[in-house]
Design a protein around this motif. Sequence first.
Motif, PDB file in Angstrom:
ATOM      1  N   VAL A 100       0.853  -1.188   0.000  1.00 39.85           N
ATOM      2  CA  VAL A 100       0.000   0.000   0.000  1.00 39.85           C
ATOM      3  C   VAL A 100       0.889   1.239   0.000  1.00 39.85           C
ATOM      4  O   VAL A 100       1.679   1.445   0.926  1.00 39.85           O
ATOM      5  CB  VAL A 100      -0.927   0.022   1.231  1.00 39.85           C
ATOM      6  CG1 VAL A 100      -1.854   1.223   1.196  1.00 39.85           C
ATOM      7  CG2 VAL A 100      -1.712  -1.282   1.335  1.00 39.85           C
ATOM      8  N   LEU A 120      -9.483  -3.010   4.709  1.00 39.61           N
ATOM      9  CA  LEU A 120      -8.114  -3.487   4.522  1.00 39.61           C
ATOM     10  C   LEU A 120      -7.563  -4.020   5.838  1.00 39.61           C
ATOM     11  O   LEU A 120      -6.975  -5.115   5.890  1.00 39.61           O
ATOM     12  CB  LEU A 120      -7.241  -2.343   3.992  1.00 39.61           C
ATOM     13  CG  LEU A 120      -5.848  -2.692   3.461  1.00 39.61           C
ATOM     14  CD1 LEU A 120      -5.370  -1.584   2.516  1.00 39.61           C
ATOM     15  CD2 LEU A 120      -4.829  -2.883   4.566  1.00 39.61           C
ATOM     16  N   ALA A 131       0.028  -6.702   4.927  1.00 36.38           N
ATOM     17  CA  ALA A 131       0.084  -5.382   4.295  1.00 36.38           C
ATOM     18  C   ALA A 131       1.483  -4.803   4.467  1.00 36.38           C
ATOM     19  O   ALA A 131       2.003  -4.732   5.587  1.00 36.38           O
ATOM     20  CB  ALA A 131      -0.949  -4.439   4.899  1.00 36.38           C
ATOM     21  N   LEU A 242      -2.114   0.320  -4.880  1.00 32.14           N
ATOM     22  CA  LEU A 242      -2.096  -1.033  -4.319  1.00 32.14           C
ATOM     23  C   LEU A 242      -1.356  -1.929  -5.302  1.00 32.14           C
ATOM     24  O   LEU A 242      -1.677  -1.934  -6.495  1.00 32.14           O
ATOM     25  CB  LEU A 242      -3.522  -1.557  -4.118  1.00 32.14           C
ATOM     26  CG  LEU A 242      -4.457  -0.726  -3.229  1.00 32.14           C
ATOM     27  CD1 LEU A 242      -5.847  -1.346  -3.216  1.00 32.14           C
ATOM     28  CD2 LEU A 242      -3.911  -0.617  -1.813  1.00 32.14           C
ATOM     29  N   PHE A 264     -13.029  -1.514  -3.477  1.00 34.84           N
ATOM     30  CA  PHE A 264     -11.923  -2.253  -2.872  1.00 34.84           C
ATOM     31  C   PHE A 264     -12.237  -3.740  -2.796  1.00 34.84           C
ATOM     32  O   PHE A 264     -11.416  -4.583  -3.179  1.00 34.84           O
ATOM     33  CB  PHE A 264     -11.642  -1.687  -1.481  1.00 34.84           C
ATOM     34  CG  PHE A 264     -10.510  -2.369  -0.766  1.00 34.84           C
ATOM     35  CD1 PHE A 264      -9.190  -2.057  -1.066  1.00 34.84           C
ATOM     36  CD2 PHE A 264     -10.749  -3.329   0.209  1.00 34.84           C
ATOM     37  CE1 PHE A 264      -8.139  -2.681  -0.409  1.00 34.84           C
ATOM     38  CE2 PHE A 264      -9.716  -3.963   0.872  1.00 34.84           C
ATOM     39  CZ  PHE A 264      -8.403  -3.636   0.558  1.00 34.84           C
ATOM     40  N   ILE A 268     -10.078  -6.576  -4.735  1.00 37.43           N
ATOM     41  CA  ILE A 268      -9.370  -7.561  -3.920  1.00 37.43           C
ATOM     42  C   ILE A 268      -9.896  -8.971  -4.184  1.00 37.43           C
ATOM     43  O   ILE A 268      -9.124  -9.943  -4.290  1.00 37.43           O
ATOM     44  CB  ILE A 268      -9.481  -7.211  -2.418  1.00 37.43           C
ATOM     45  CG1 ILE A 268      -8.728  -5.908  -2.120  1.00 37.43           C
ATOM     46  CG2 ILE A 268      -8.956  -8.336  -1.553  1.00 37.43           C
ATOM     47  CD1 ILE A 268      -7.240  -5.952  -2.427  1.00 37.43           C
TER      48      ILE A 268
END
Length: 277
Positions: A100, A120, A131, A242, A264, A268
């Motif tokens: 990120v 997230l 992450a 991302l 998102f 994802i």
Amino acid sequence: MSNRNNQQNKQAARERLRAERERQAKKDKTRRQLVVAGSLVVVLAIAGGVAFAVSKMTGSDDGQWKAAADKTLVKPANTTGEKGTEVVIGDKNAKETLTVYEDPRCPICASFEQGAGKKLRQDVKEGRYKARYVLANFIDDNPIAKGTGSKNAVSALGAALNVSTEAFLDYKEALYSKDKHPDEATDTFADDKKLLEIAQDVPALKGNKKFEQSINDHTFDKWALELGELMGQDGVKGTPALVHNKKQLHVPGTDNPPIDEEQFNAVIDAEFGAKKK
């Protein structure tokens, strides 16, 4: 005069009138473009002046950051890598890593955090992926928004990370919150007092003397500069971004990152597979 000549004269007059109207229309268009361009220059000049003025008011100091480059590197706890620039949070057993990229002064990053940030964090908590956070400072170099607030906020985030990963995430969320995040053209985060004020919303940082000392002493300034180099090295051009397996993730059919939770989730799910219920 014959009817034929009369018709020809009328036609010629109409052509001259049409040509004159076209010439006038072009003149009007050019004038409007010049007015718009002139207005834009004025707006940019004003914005630049405002950014400069705010920078002065908040104590933005390039000298501080030139000195920081020569400091001894202090790496926050909860980092890895030779220079402590690997900030990876999540279950060590998670097979995938989502990188990120964010700049603390970036308004779209604020929208992303407000819209998709909690989702997230939930994914990371559930072990869907780890992450990796790359904090940039390119807005500080923007001619209009020039300042030092991005670097200063990254240094403060380093102080929070030195407390715990949870404090880091909570503080980042607070900095990007709707009522705390400043306009991009201002350099609010260059002010240490403002950063400490926002930290009072984070339980682990409220009244935390070690954290406060790290802010006041600028303990992690050198680290913030090192971390700021990664975005360019990774070839990422803007924030938020991302990246998974060296592929930048976008909303289908666009070059835009997902901003709200719905976008998102869709991006994802497409990348990692839909979550098992």
